[in-house]
Each structure stands twice: as structure tokens, then as C-alpha cells.
Design a protein around this motif. Structure first.
Motif, PDB file in Angstrom:
ATOM      1  N   VAL A  35      -0.866  -0.669   5.081  1.00  0.00           N
ATOM      2  CA  VAL A  35      -1.711  -1.528   4.452  1.00  0.00           C
ATOM      3  C   VAL A  35      -1.051  -2.676   3.777  1.00  0.00           C
ATOM      4  O   VAL A  35      -1.849  -3.787   3.281  1.00  0.00           O
ATOM      5  CB  VAL A  35      -2.542  -0.664   3.390  1.00  0.00           C
ATOM      6  CG1 VAL A  35      -3.225   0.229   3.868  1.00  0.00           C
ATOM      7  CG2 VAL A  35      -1.719  -0.038   2.186  1.00  0.00           C
ATOM      8  N   TYR A  39      -2.895  -6.067   2.643  1.00  0.00           N
ATOM      9  CA  TYR A  39      -3.037  -6.659   1.286  1.00  0.00           C
ATOM     10  C   TYR A  39      -2.283  -7.962   1.222  1.00  0.00           C
ATOM     11  O   TYR A  39      -2.825  -8.891   0.334  1.00  0.00           O
ATOM     12  CB  TYR A  39      -1.951  -5.539   0.467  1.00  0.00           C
ATOM     13  CG  TYR A  39      -2.017  -5.753  -0.970  1.00  0.00           C
ATOM     14  CD1 TYR A  39      -3.016  -5.692  -1.812  1.00  0.00           C
ATOM     15  CD2 TYR A  39      -1.032  -5.883  -1.492  1.00  0.00           C
ATOM     16  CE1 TYR A  39      -2.968  -6.062  -3.221  1.00  0.00           C
ATOM     17  CE2 TYR A  39      -0.723  -6.179  -2.937  1.00  0.00           C
ATOM     18  CZ  TYR A  39      -1.965  -6.148  -3.712  1.00  0.00           C
ATOM     19  OH  TYR A  39      -1.838  -6.341  -4.805  1.00  0.00           O
ATOM     20  N   SER A 158      -3.538   6.775   4.610  1.00  0.00           N
ATOM     21  CA  SER A 158      -3.691   5.401   4.040  1.00  0.00           C
ATOM     22  C   SER A 158      -4.522   4.758   4.681  1.00  0.00           C
ATOM     23  O   SER A 158      -5.759   4.296   3.929  1.00  0.00           O
ATOM     24  CB  SER A 158      -2.392   4.703   4.373  1.00  0.00           C
ATOM     25  OG  SER A 158      -2.671   3.539   3.731  1.00  0.00           O
ATOM     26  N   ALA A 162      -8.020   3.404   2.850  1.00  0.00           N
ATOM     27  CA  ALA A 162      -8.505   1.896   2.870  1.00  0.00           C
ATOM     28  C   ALA A 162      -9.985   1.763   3.385  1.00  0.00           C
ATOM     29  O   ALA A 162     -10.478   0.655   3.144  1.00  0.00           O
ATOM     30  CB  ALA A 162      -7.515   1.214   3.904  1.00  0.00           C
ATOM     31  N   SER A 166     -10.045   0.728  -2.614  1.00  0.00           N
ATOM     32  CA  SER A 166      -9.288  -0.496  -2.794  1.00  0.00           C
ATOM     33  C   SER A 166      -7.756  -0.329  -2.521  1.00  0.00           C
ATOM     34  O   SER A 166      -7.291   0.796  -2.548  1.00  0.00           O
ATOM     35  CB  SER A 166      -9.709  -1.310  -4.113  1.00  0.00           C
ATOM     36  OG  SER A 166      -8.921  -0.483  -5.135  1.00  0.00           O
ATOM     37  N   TYR A 167      -7.137  -1.464  -2.037  1.00  0.00           N
ATOM     38  CA  TYR A 167      -5.741  -1.352  -2.085  1.00  0.00           C
ATOM     39  C   TYR A 167      -5.005  -0.782  -3.461  1.00  0.00           C
ATOM     40  O   TYR A 167      -3.956   0.043  -3.265  1.00  0.00           O
ATOM     41  CB  TYR A 167      -5.098  -2.713  -2.002  1.00  0.00           C
ATOM     42  CG  TYR A 167      -5.520  -3.226  -0.404  1.00  0.00           C
ATOM     43  CD1 TYR A 167      -5.332  -2.626   0.678  1.00  0.00           C
ATOM     44  CD2 TYR A 167      -6.234  -4.388  -0.444  1.00  0.00           C
ATOM     45  CE1 TYR A 167      -5.648  -3.003   2.005  1.00  0.00           C
ATOM     46  CE2 TYR A 167      -6.679  -4.906   0.771  1.00  0.00           C
ATOM     47  CZ  TYR A 167      -6.377  -4.209   2.207  1.00  0.00           C
ATOM     48  OH  TYR A 167      -6.677  -4.686   3.376  1.00  0.00           O
ATOM     49  N   ILE A 170      -5.091   2.948  -3.465  1.00  0.00           N
ATOM     50  CA  ILE A 170      -4.030   3.484  -2.738  1.00  0.00           C
ATOM     51  C   ILE A 170      -2.624   3.407  -3.379  1.00  0.00           C
ATOM     52  O   ILE A 170      -2.027   4.333  -3.195  1.00  0.00           O
ATOM     53  CB  ILE A 170      -4.023   2.813  -1.099  1.00  0.00           C
ATOM     54  CG1 ILE A 170      -5.341   2.971  -0.704  1.00  0.00           C
ATOM     55  CG2 ILE A 170      -2.719   3.185  -0.398  1.00  0.00           C
ATOM     56  CD1 ILE A 170      -5.462   2.131   0.813  1.00  0.00           C
TER      57      ILE A 170
END
Length: 419
Positions: A35, A39, A158, A162, A166-167, A170
Motif C-alpha cells: 500500500v 499511498y 493489507s 485497503a 483508509s491507509y 492500516i
């Protein structure tokens, strides 16, 4: 009954704590792996090339710190350094979540790489400290399985998160996993440090000299010079591995395989885990150099197969697909055999007071090869030969590793090993 009593115990509370802490550490690490590029591109509006540069800061920083980490871990108590690096590594995730500028992300990537380089060198040394030497190969095999399980499940979890969260979620989920891992790491009980003067045979003046830190030259304080031959072989094996982890999805699409990229890595993980479970025991039975040679040969053959998949499509359209899912399992078996064997080789070349330096040299050799693979793989892929030529070059590198190890590194190890 007597024979069972003579077998030293491997699965102690400290060993279980170390393996669990290592799994949760790498699980948190692999949660970010798929991610982070997204991101950077979506939140900070970077280009693909800029995102790659930012992400590479991590590897460069880890590579720079490893020799100094080995030196420090051989001179000072290891567990406090390990715990400090562990908690620092986890806290960097907070920086990712709170960053508002790309420059902050770059700083965090550098800091993350520094803590990761120190942390992995420390964990790799501590696990050797707490396990019986008679079962070192087996123990390192099981310890590596924790990494492979994290590699198999981390990216999958992950990407699932996602799709729903949201990021930032995570990042904090990774922090939570890391903090639990830190609790396990804190449960490790270090044995009383052995003095090399007590371990080295009294009638061996060469070993006595090596047990005295003051007799080392400047370079040998940061690198295990006796391990450079094996380090060259390991580096050559890491080059095609770096190409595979970075470019295999692109290669799959070139072959007409649009889906199932995750299956490739899952099959590799299965091979890695399966081979680690038996190869470590072979190492402990005295087949260390044989295991490395067999593993190198399997990797060499696998990369030749991988490079020839495009040509095999001229015979039958199904052959590239079949080969694309046979190769990762074989690669997993080959690399899974070599990891605990090479790790044990470096440790056995070093006196006890230089275990961390040995681990640092082992990990640095691998990191350098991965870096060369990332750079050279992309450059060769842009040429007329494409990725088929890149994997052919990787196969040649793996073959060179096999030959150099068989003719030079293995005899040198057998002449210079300390245990």
C-alpha cells in the motif's frame, strides 16, 4: 531414553517468544509493502518514478547501518539494543500516518530503514544466542518460517483492509501488531554470554588469536572478512531474487497471464516454508555445504526455466502458464534450503564475540544483491531482450554462484570454520 536426554531443547520459551516477535514484526512490515506506493501516489500525488525513489531510501538506509549495527551488537548488550530498535521501528509508523509533507515521508523512510537494519541484525544474532548450537540449522529454519508466513499473509491482509478502510487505519493496525510483537520480544531471556577464551581449544593459537577483539584490523571490525567469499555467492543469488520480487507481475502480463499474481508468491512461500523445515536438520547433520550447493543448483535451473517461458509458448500456449506456477515453488525450495544454511555458515566462521558482525555480513551481502537486481533488472527489461533476457542473466548469476561456492567458498569454509 539417554539419547533423548542428549538432544538439546530447541523449543524453549525464549525461542517461541523470539519467533512470535519476529513474525509480528515482519507481518507489520508486509502490511505496508503493497500500500505504500499507492499511498504516495494517491495522497501525495507523486509520479511512479518519484514513489520508487522515496521507497528505495529505506533499503539504502538499512544497507548503510548494518555494518555499524554488527559492530555495536558485538560490543554492547544485545537485548537492550534489540528492544530499542524494535520500538523505534514501530513508532515510525505513526510518522507515516501523521505526515503532511513528502519530505516528512522521506525522513521517515530513512529512519525506518536505519531501525530495520539494526533490528534485523539484532534479531538474527539473538536467535543464535538462545538456541543450542547442535540444532542451529534447524532453529534458523523455523525462525525463517516466521518471516515466510508474514510474507504470505501480510500483503493479503493489507490489500483486504485497503478495500474497506483508509491507509491511516492500516498504519495503526500495523502499529498494534508491532506492539504485541514487542511484548513477545521483551519476554526473551538472554543466556549468560560465553567467553570465547572458554570455547576456543587451548592448543589452537590461531583460534586464540581470533578470540581477541584487539587483533582485528579496521575493516574486520565491521565485516566478517572470512565470509566475503560466501558473501559473493549469496549476493549473486540475491540478484535474480530481487528481479523476481519486483518484476514478476510485469513478466506475467507479458506472457498473457493477467490474473493470479498472488498465487505466484503464495507458491513461493509454500516452497520456502517446506524446504526450511527439512534443510535445517540436514545442516545440523553436517551437510551444510551440500545443502547450499543443491539449493543454488535448483535456483539456477528455475531461472533458466523462467527465462524460457516466452519461447515455450511457441510450442504450446499452455506451457508458459504451467511453467509460471511451477517455477515459484522450485524457487521457494531452493532459496528455503539456502537461507538457514548460509546463515549458519557465516555464524560458524566467526568467534562467539563476533556473531553480530557475521549476521551483519550475511544480511548485507543479501541486500547488495537485491539492490543490484532491482537496478539491473529494470535496465535489462527496457532492452530489446526484455524480462526474458533479465531472467536469463539472473540464471547465469545463480550458476556462477553455484560454481564459485563449489570451487572456492565451500573449501575455504571447511578450512576456516570454528565449529
Amino acid at each position: 531414553m539417554k539419547n533423548k536426554e542428549l538432544i538439546p531443547r530447541l523449543w524453549t520459551g525464549s525461542f517461541l517468544a523470539a519467533c512470535t516477535g519476529n513474525f509480528l514484526l515482519f507481518f507489520a512490515f508486509y502490511l505496508l509493502l503493497p500500500v505504500m506506493p499507492l499511498y504516495l501516489i494517491e495522497v501525495f500525488k507523486t509520479s511512479n518514478s518519484a514513489a520508487g525513489i522515496v521507497l528505495s531510501c529505506y533499503t539504502v538506509a538499512a544497507l548503510i547501518i548494518r555494518p555499524f549495527a554488527g559492530f555495536a551488537l558485538d560490543r554492547f548488550p544485545r537485548k537492550p539494543i534489540y528492544l530499542l530498535a524494535y520500538i523505534s521501528f514501530i513508532l515510525v509508523f505513526v510518522g507515516y500516518a501523521q505526515a503532511t509533507l513528502l519530505s516528512i515521508i522521506i525522513f521517515m523512510r530513512v529512519l525506518h530503514g536505519l531501525t530495520f537494519g539494526l533490528l534485523t541484525t539484532a534479531s538474527n544474532t539473538i536467535i543464535v544466542d538462545i538456541m543450542p548450537s547442535a540444532r542451529r540449522g534447524e532453529g534458523l529454519g523455523y525462525f525463517g518460517v516466521a518471516n515466510n508466513l508474514a510474507m504470505a499473509f501480510g500483503p493479503m491482509v493489507s490489500l483486504f483492509l485497503a478495500e474497506k478502510y483508509s491507509y491511516i487505519f492500516i498504519f495503526y493496525f500495523a502499529i498494534g501488531m508491532g506492539l504485541i510483537g514487542f511484548c513477545f520480544a521483551n519476554m526473551i531471556r538472554m543466556p549468560q554470554k560465553l567467553q570465547d577464551s572458554q570455547v576456543v581449544k587451548q592448543d589452537s593459537p590461531v583460534l586464540k588469536e581470533e578470540a581477541i577483539i584487539g587483533n582485528y584490523n579496521f575493516l574486520d571490525r565491521f565485516f566478517l572478512l572470512k565470509g566475503l567469499r560466501a558473501g559473493l555467492c549469496l549476493m549473486l543469488l540475491a540478484i535474480p531474487y530481487g528481479m523476481t520480487t519486483s518484476y514478476i507481475s510485469i513478466y506475467g502480463k507479458d506472457l498473457g497471464i493477467q490474473t493470479g499474481m498472488g498465487v505466484f508468491f503464495s507458491l513461493m512461500a509454500v516452497g520456502l516454508i517446506g524446504s526450511r523445515l527439512f534443510s535445517g536438520k540436514l545442516v545440523d547433520k553436517g551437510f551444510l555445504t551440500h545443502v547450499i550447493s543443491w539449493g543454488s543448483l535448483i535456483c539456477s535451473v528455475s531461472f533458466f526455466m523462467l527465462s524460457g517461458l516466452r519461447q515455450s509458448g511457441q510450442i504450446s500456449s499452455i506451457l508458459p502458464v504451467i511453467g509460471f506456477y511451477i517455477v515459484p515453488f522450485l524457487l521457494g525450495v531452493g532459496y528455503g534450503m539456502m537461507f538457514p544454511a548460509y546463515n549458519t555458515l557465516f555464524v560458524n566462521l566467526a568467534p562467539h564475540n563476533r556473531r553480530a558482525t557475521a549476521s551483519s555480513t550475511y544480511l548485507t551481502s543479501w541486500d547488495v544483491g537485491i539492490g543490484i537486481g532491482l537496478i539491473s533488472g529494470g535496465q535489462i527489461a527496457d532492452s530489446a531482450g526484455g524480462l526474458s533476457l533479465a531472467y536469463l542473466a539472473g540464471a547465469v548469476a545463480a550458476t556462477a554462484s553455484f560454481l564459485i561456492f563449489s570451487k572456492i567458498a565451500a573449501p575455504h569454509f571447511l578450512q576456516n570454520k570454528l565449529r
